[in-house]
Design an enzyme around this catalytic site. Sequence first.
Site, PDB file in Angstrom:
ATOM      1  N   GLU A  83      -9.595  -1.526   5.436  1.00 49.49           N
ATOM      2  CA  GLU A  83     -10.174  -1.145   6.718  1.00 49.49           C
ATOM      3  C   GLU A  83     -11.467  -1.916   6.990  1.00 49.49           C
ATOM      4  O   GLU A  83     -12.169  -2.307   6.046  1.00 49.49           O
ATOM      5  CB  GLU A  83     -10.502   0.360   6.695  1.00 49.49           C
ATOM      6  CG  GLU A  83      -9.292   1.272   6.533  1.00 49.49           C
ATOM      7  CD  GLU A  83      -8.547   1.498   7.849  1.00 49.49           C
ATOM      8  OE1 GLU A  83      -8.485   0.587   8.694  1.00 49.49           O
ATOM      9  OE2 GLU A  83      -8.021   2.608   8.020  1.00 49.49           O
ATOM     10  N   ASP A 107       0.818  -1.212   0.000  1.00 47.31           N
ATOM     11  CA  ASP A 107       0.000   0.000   0.000  1.00 47.31           C
ATOM     12  C   ASP A 107       0.851   1.261   0.000  1.00 47.31           C
ATOM     13  O   ASP A 107       2.074   1.200   0.168  1.00 47.31           O
ATOM     14  CB  ASP A 107      -0.955  -0.005   1.209  1.00 47.31           C
ATOM     15  CG  ASP A 107      -0.273  -0.404   2.514  1.00 47.31           C
ATOM     16  OD1 ASP A 107       0.966  -0.399   2.572  1.00 47.31           O
ATOM     17  OD2 ASP A 107      -0.989  -0.715   3.479  1.00 47.31           O
ATOM     18  N   ASN A 152      -7.205  -2.173  14.511  1.00 47.13           N
ATOM     19  CA  ASN A 152      -8.613  -2.459  14.203  1.00 47.13           C
ATOM     20  C   ASN A 152      -8.787  -3.682  13.297  1.00 47.13           C
ATOM     21  O   ASN A 152      -9.869  -3.925  12.778  1.00 47.13           O
ATOM     22  CB  ASN A 152      -9.274  -1.230  13.562  1.00 47.13           C
ATOM     23  CG  ASN A 152      -8.624  -0.851  12.231  1.00 47.13           C
ATOM     24  OD1 ASN A 152      -7.729  -1.539  11.751  1.00 47.13           O
ATOM     25  ND2 ASN A 152      -9.091   0.231  11.630  1.00 47.13           N
TER      26      ASN A 152
HETATM   27  C1  GLP Z   1      -0.340   0.536   8.584  1.00 46.00           C
HETATM   28  C2  GLP Z   1      -0.108  -0.292   7.304  1.00 46.00           C
HETATM   29  C3  GLP Z   1      -0.288  -1.756   7.546  1.00 46.00           C
HETATM   30  C4  GLP Z   1       0.383  -2.125   8.843  1.00 46.00           C
HETATM   31  C5  GLP Z   1      -0.345  -1.494   9.982  1.00 46.00           C
HETATM   32  C6  GLP Z   1       0.300  -1.735  11.339  1.00 46.00           C
HETATM   33  O1  GLP Z   1      -1.431   1.382   8.541  1.00 46.00           O
HETATM   34  N1  GLP Z   1      -0.897   0.109   6.183  1.00 46.00           N
HETATM   35  O2  GLP Z   1       0.231  -2.489   6.453  1.00 46.00           O
HETATM   36  O3  GLP Z   1       0.349  -3.519   9.023  1.00 46.00           O
HETATM   37  O4  GLP Z   1      -0.585  -0.137   9.787  1.00 46.00           O
HETATM   38  O5  GLP Z   1       1.363  -0.866  11.566  1.00 46.00           O
HETATM   39  P1  GLP Z   1       2.414  -1.072  12.739  1.00 46.00           P
HETATM   40  O6  GLP Z   1       3.250  -2.223  12.320  1.00 46.00           O
HETATM   41  O7  GLP Z   1       3.201   0.208  12.755  1.00 46.00           O
HETATM   42  O8  GLP Z   1       1.639  -1.313  13.967  1.00 46.00           O
END
Ligand code: GLP
Length: 240
Positions: free
Chosen positions: A141, A65, A134
């Site tokens: 989402e 993404d 979430n």
């Molecule tokens: C982001 C990314 C995800 C990721 C998630 C968790 O928004 N788009 O791919 O897995 O949040 O992030 P973190 O690893 O910093 O908790």
Amino acid sequence: MKVIISKDYDELSKKAADFFEERFDKIKVLGLATGSTPIGLYKQLIKRVEDGKISFKDKYSVNLDEYIGLPIGHKESYREFMNDNLFNHVDIDIKNTNVPFAKDVDDISACEKYDSIIDGLGGVDVQVLGVGENGHIAFNEPDSELNYNTSIIKLTDSTINANSRFFDSYDDVPKYAISMGVGKIMEAKEIILLANGKKKADAIRSLLEGDKITCNSPVTLLKLHPNVTVFIDEELNNAL
Ligand code: GLP
């Protein structure tokens, strides 16, 4: 689904890197993730390249993404994240690395283009995933419906809040993103999900407990995939 519990984040990152090292020669296309969780894994992979244990020569990568609206080269863009945390430190050909990019929220052709890149490579061999608090995977989402293919996503408040720690303020966090869809993620031959810390307990509980699959927690779709390994730490395990 296999679950591997490590004593802490460091051990989790090493075990995830071991997983890669064991099958690295057989992997052509790596599916990569951003967020803070895979940083330890990437550090380990860099070290293993330096030690001559693995090589990214002839490997391809596709990322999950990217935010929409950040200027090219912005330090919080996922392209910069990947360059800084992995690509600039390993022997991958940068031309073989793919991070989706949409110029604005109407850029549907960017989504179609990204799916054809993935298909053209023959799909993802191993997909790395983190998970949002979430339950989101990539930027899919919780919603009443999810997208199979790459699409433009409006981020939820929960995600904007969680990711605001990387920006000066909530207002600076982009409100939209381009994200690989859940179908494309599920097409990966093998998936590893990394999660640490008690903040991820609700999301991981929805995946590991019970047999419900729900768009309210997109990570639960992984219950349908035949080849998933989940790496968690003790702190998270104790909070389940
Ligand atoms: C982001 C990314 C995800 C990721 C998630 C968790 O928004 N788009 O791919 O897995 O949040 O992030 P973190 O690893 O910093 O908790």
